[in-house]
Design an enzyme around this catalytic site. Structure first.
Site, PDB file in Angstrom:
ATOM      1  CG  MET A 190       4.402   3.092  -5.461  1.00 32.36           C
ATOM      2  SD  MET A 190       3.759   2.389  -3.925  1.00 32.36           S
ATOM      3  CE  MET A 190       3.454   3.873  -2.965  1.00 32.36           C
ATOM      4  CG  HIS A 191       8.369   5.469  -3.141  1.00 29.67           C
ATOM      5  ND1 HIS A 191       7.336   6.127  -2.510  1.00 29.67           N
ATOM      6  CD2 HIS A 191       8.308   4.177  -2.711  1.00 29.67           C
ATOM      7  CE1 HIS A 191       6.690   5.274  -1.731  1.00 29.67           C
ATOM      8  NE2 HIS A 191       7.248   4.089  -1.844  1.00 29.67           N
ATOM      9  CG  ASP A 208       4.094  -0.422  -7.650  1.00 30.17           C
ATOM     10  OD1 ASP A 208       3.851   0.080  -6.538  1.00 30.17           O
ATOM     11  OD2 ASP A 208       5.242  -0.798  -7.972  1.00 30.17           O
TER      12      ASP A 208
END
Length: 500
Positions: free
Chosen positions: A81-82, A239
């Site tokens: 992520m991110h 995820d």
């Protein structure tokens, strides 16, 4: 025979799982890639490494595991992520991706709060933490203006891999929430946030659901991967959303505890939930569902650090065996796993870990046990938030490193005072990605049917009342350590930075 591929794009490697219609994983291949840390607090990767690693894994499934390309009906993704991936107008990468565990954007985090105040949490249901995508984008704007001027599209890691396989630009809702540029209530990119920070909304690609059909494998990607252009590609998920699906967390009766490098406590939630940013609030990989999660930044990392630093020649099984020989409470030793900062419930990048109560009678086993207990106490901090907000659950599903040890599973049940189970066929986010592809293809009529096919639960560990009572006493002390040590940790870190 028909298959789907679940592509799990992690921080250190990509793993591709081939799954049939009975939910059986018939083959897996993985490929590692490097993590670059050019400066303290920086964490970057080359997006081309993700594409190359994914392709090698797929080629090996075809050549080594003898999967027929025409039998691979669908593909979907789970992604770290991110991470900030920046493309120019020709879809070329502008700089290395800035990852989820990069903490350089602390200044930008505070700038966002100064500009938007409480409106930010109202719109996103999150705080603008340094690990999220938006503060990273502002960091590039302020520190690399020549690169920022060239940006045409912002993507997240798995979305770049999907783009390279299909030629289509998009971000699914579960990953879009983690950018903190999404208006969660409206389900659109937030014009208010982006306008306030002078960011062009056109940098944000179209939004899709996780099970949405994006496109077929392109002929160019087919030519060097061996895949068929008839293979359909679906959106995929962040995820943690994919991991929750792979663990069967599709309603609010269960909580997932995941112990990887970081640790996650995750629970499905109604859209009306609001933890004021103390817990993250995200769109699920299941359309129109949501989840909250609290993150311990150094869960498995803490145990790995201890092993690497003090007992490098011991296996993890040997560590847990030594810990199991010691008493509850590790002879009065408490460890706080804040060794790279903390996120929940303390959003503090500068806190650092502690051993409290060090005594001359303690052994290696006590120190190991205190690390295992401290990691688990950090999860209990998050579970307490749910209980304090009347968010009940009947069972904890434990995945990751903590689910590989019966000792640690029982320890979790006793500390959480809740039944804990593991998965027989644990594959986490990769399995969840395969399930998303299966649902996208219409293999199953609903998610519960899909879960029944794919997810198998193992032994249930029940809390032991005598142990629960003992752990409650030690946890009451653990819960005080953050407040007692935060100022000291901050002072020490400032001295370290000043003298480095």
């Amino acid at each position: 025979m028909s298959y789907v591929l679940g592509i799990d794009l992690g921080t250190s490697a990509v793993k591709v799982s081939a799954v049939n219609q009975e939910g059986v994983i018939v083959a897996q291949q993985s490929f590692d890639y490097p993590l670059n840390q050019p400066h303290p607090g920086y964490s970057e990767q080359n997006p081309e490494d993700w594409v190359s690693g994914t392709t090698v894994a797929i080629v090996n499934l075809i050549l080594k595991d003898h999967l027929k390309p025409e039998d691979i009906e669908g593909i979907s993704y789970s992604g770290q992520m991110h991470g900030l991936v920046l493309l120019d107008e020709n879809h070329q990468i502008l700089r290395p991706a800035i990852l989820w565990n990069d903490t350089r954007a602390a200044k930008q985090r505070h700038e966002i709060t100064d500009v938007l105040g409480d409106r930010f949490e109202t719109i996103t249901k999150n705080q603008p933490l340094e690990g999220f995508t938006l503060p990273k984008l502002l960091w590039v704007k302020e520190n690399e203006p020549e690169i920022y001027k060239q940006i045409a599209t912002v993507l997240l890691p798995k979305d770049y891999v999907r783009f390279r396989m299909t030629g289509k630009l998009a971000i699914d809702y579960s990953d879009a929430t983690g950018t903190v540029m999404l208006d969660v209530n409206e389900g659109t990119w937030s014009k208010e946030i982006l306008n306030a920070l002078n960011i062009d909304i056109d940098l944000c690609p179209p939004l899709i659901n996780s099970t949405d059909f994006v496109g077929n494998i392109t002929s160019s990607y087919a030519s060097f991967s061996g895949l068929s252009t008839s293979t359909k590609v679906f959106g995929g998920a962040a995820d943690n959303a994919a991991g929750a699906i792979g663990a069967g967390i599709v309603d609010d009766k269960q909580v997932m505890v995941s112990i990887g490098t970081s640790g996650v406590v995750l629970k499905t939630e109604p859209k009306t939930s609001n933890y004021r940013g103390v817990l993250q609030f995200e769109d699920h990989g299941i359309t129109d569902q949501y989840y909250s999660m609290g993150v311990t930044l150094a869960a498995g990392y803490s145990l790995g650090w201890f092993k690497r630093t003090f007992l490098p020649d011991h296996s993890f099984d040997e560590l847990t065996s030594l810990a199991a020989e010691r008493p509850i409470g590790a002879n009065g030793l408490i460890f706080t796993p804040y060794i790279v900062g903390e996120r929940a419930p303390y959003a503090d990048a500068d806190i650092r870990g502690s051993f409290i109560g060090v005594d001359g009678v303690q052994t290696q086993g006590d120190f190991i046990r205190s690390v295992l207990e401290g990691i688990t106490y950090s999860f209990k901090d998050i579970l307490q938030i749910y209980q304090n907000n009347h968010r009940t659950f009947s069972q904890v599903v434990s995945i990751g490193g903590g689910a590989k040890s019966s000792f640690w599973l029982q320890l979790q049940a006793d500390i959480f005072n809740a039944p804990v189970t593991s998965l027989v066929n644990e594959q986490g986010p990769g399995l969840g990605a395969a399930m998303i592809a299966a649902m996208g293809l219409g293999w199953y009529s609903d998610w519960k049917t899909c879960v029944a096919k794919f997810v198998q639960y193992g032994k249930i560990y029940q809390p032991q009342p005598e142990h629960v009572a003992q752990y409650e006493q030690f946890y009451a002390v653990y819960h005080q350590v953050y407040e007692a040590t935060a100022s000291l940790s901050h002072q020490l870190l400032q001295l370290r930075r000043r003298n480095s």
